[in-house]
Design a protein around this motif. Structure first.
Motif, PDB file in Angstrom:
ATOM      1  N   UNK A 126     -51.508  -0.502  85.505  1.00 40.94           N
ATOM      2  CA  UNK A 126     -51.391  -1.704  86.468  1.00 40.94           C
ATOM      3  C   UNK A 126     -50.820  -1.234  87.775  1.00 40.94           C
ATOM      4  N   UNK A 127     -49.712  -0.887  87.702  1.00 38.30           N
ATOM      5  CA  UNK A 127     -48.967  -0.374  88.903  1.00 38.30           C
ATOM      6  C   UNK A 127     -49.657   0.732  89.625  1.00 38.30           C
ATOM      7  N   UNK A 128     -50.214   1.674  88.810  1.00 40.73           N
ATOM      8  CA  UNK A 128     -50.966   2.759  89.648  1.00 40.73           C
ATOM      9  C   UNK A 128     -52.197   2.367  90.308  1.00 40.73           C
ATOM     10  N   UNK A 140     -51.337   0.488  93.421  1.00 38.50           N
ATOM     11  CA  UNK A 140     -50.988   1.347  94.784  1.00 38.50           C
ATOM     12  C   UNK A 140     -52.231   2.036  95.081  1.00 38.50           C
ATOM     13  N   UNK A 141     -53.030   2.271  94.248  1.00 36.84           N
ATOM     14  CA  UNK A 141     -54.553   2.728  94.874  1.00 36.84           C
ATOM     15  C   UNK A 141     -55.229   1.738  95.613  1.00 36.84           C
ATOM     16  N   UNK A 142     -55.120   0.573  94.973  1.00 40.72           N
ATOM     17  CA  UNK A 142     -55.902  -0.560  95.767  1.00 40.72           C
ATOM     18  C   UNK A 142     -55.074  -0.677  97.194  1.00 40.72           C
ATOM     19  N   UNK A 143     -53.782  -0.750  97.072  1.00 41.17           N
ATOM     20  CA  UNK A 143     -52.951  -1.028  98.494  1.00 41.17           C
ATOM     21  C   UNK A 143     -53.570   0.073  99.380  1.00 41.17           C
ATOM     22  N   UNK A 172     -58.426  10.249  89.802  1.00 35.58           N
ATOM     23  CA  UNK A 172     -57.631   9.279  90.327  1.00 35.58           C
ATOM     24  C   UNK A 172     -58.397   8.053  91.009  1.00 35.58           C
ATOM     25  N   UNK A 173     -59.303   8.253  91.248  1.00 33.93           N
ATOM     26  CA  UNK A 173     -60.104   6.978  91.835  1.00 33.93           C
ATOM     27  C   UNK A 173     -61.253   6.401  91.093  1.00 33.93           C
ATOM     28  N   UNK A 174     -61.744   7.213  90.423  1.00 37.27           N
ATOM     29  CA  UNK A 174     -63.081   6.835  89.679  1.00 37.27           C
ATOM     30  C   UNK A 174     -62.852   6.591  88.227  1.00 37.27           C
ATOM     31  N   UNK A 175     -61.677   6.609  87.615  1.00 36.51           N
ATOM     32  CA  UNK A 175     -61.429   6.382  86.465  1.00 36.51           C
ATOM     33  C   UNK A 175     -60.236   5.419  86.301  1.00 36.51           C
ATOM     34  N   UNK A 176     -60.193   4.192  86.872  1.00 37.66           N
ATOM     35  CA  UNK A 176     -59.165   3.419  87.086  1.00 37.66           C
ATOM     36  C   UNK A 176     -58.915   2.693  85.761  1.00 37.66           C
ATOM     37  N   UNK A 177     -59.790   2.901  84.590  1.00 36.68           N
ATOM     38  CA  UNK A 177     -59.228   2.161  83.186  1.00 36.68           C
ATOM     39  C   UNK A 177     -58.158   3.151  82.587  1.00 36.68           C
TER      40      UNK A 177
END
Length: 123
Positions: free
Chosen positions: A38-40, A43-46, A29-34
């Protein structure tokens, strides 16, 4: 004989030992953002920005800018060289894992969520 002490695991390994299911979730969820849409990622960034707070993100950003300023006093050539060094895959951009490595090499000890919140300002 050899009187040196050796350890099979480091203190850091023991201190940061995670449940394997949680570690898999964190990695996916966090360490594999590639792999995320874009929407996901947004959401993680927010979520990361909400957790860390804009004031703390600004402070971290200023620390990062100060460190880069110190390391690139020779001008744009050195800045470009530094960027290329951190762009390990040669993509022309810095992804989250490259950003994390850059933070580590510059001596910052931000948590993963703090790094994600700071990265969100630039991605």
């Amino acid at each position: 004989g050899d009187d040196r002490v050796s350890f099979k695991k480091s203190l850091a390994h023991d201190a940061y030992c995670l449940d394997s299911d949680f570690a898999d979730t964190l990695t996916s969820t966090i360490l594999a953002p590639k792999e995320k849409t874009l929407k996901q990622r947004k959401q993680d960034y927010d979520e990361a920005k909400d957790i860390v707070g804009s004031q703390r993100i600004s402070e971290m950003e200023q620390m990062m800018r100060d460190k880069l300023q110190q390391r690139t006093k020779t001008g744009p050539f050195q800045l470009r060289k530094t960027f290329k060094y951190f762009d390990r895959d040669g993509s022309g951009g810095i992804d989250f894992s490259e950003f994390q490595r850059a933070m580590e090499l510059m001596g910052f000890q931000f948590s993963d969520i703090q790094q994600l919140a700071l990265f969100a300002r630039y991605d």
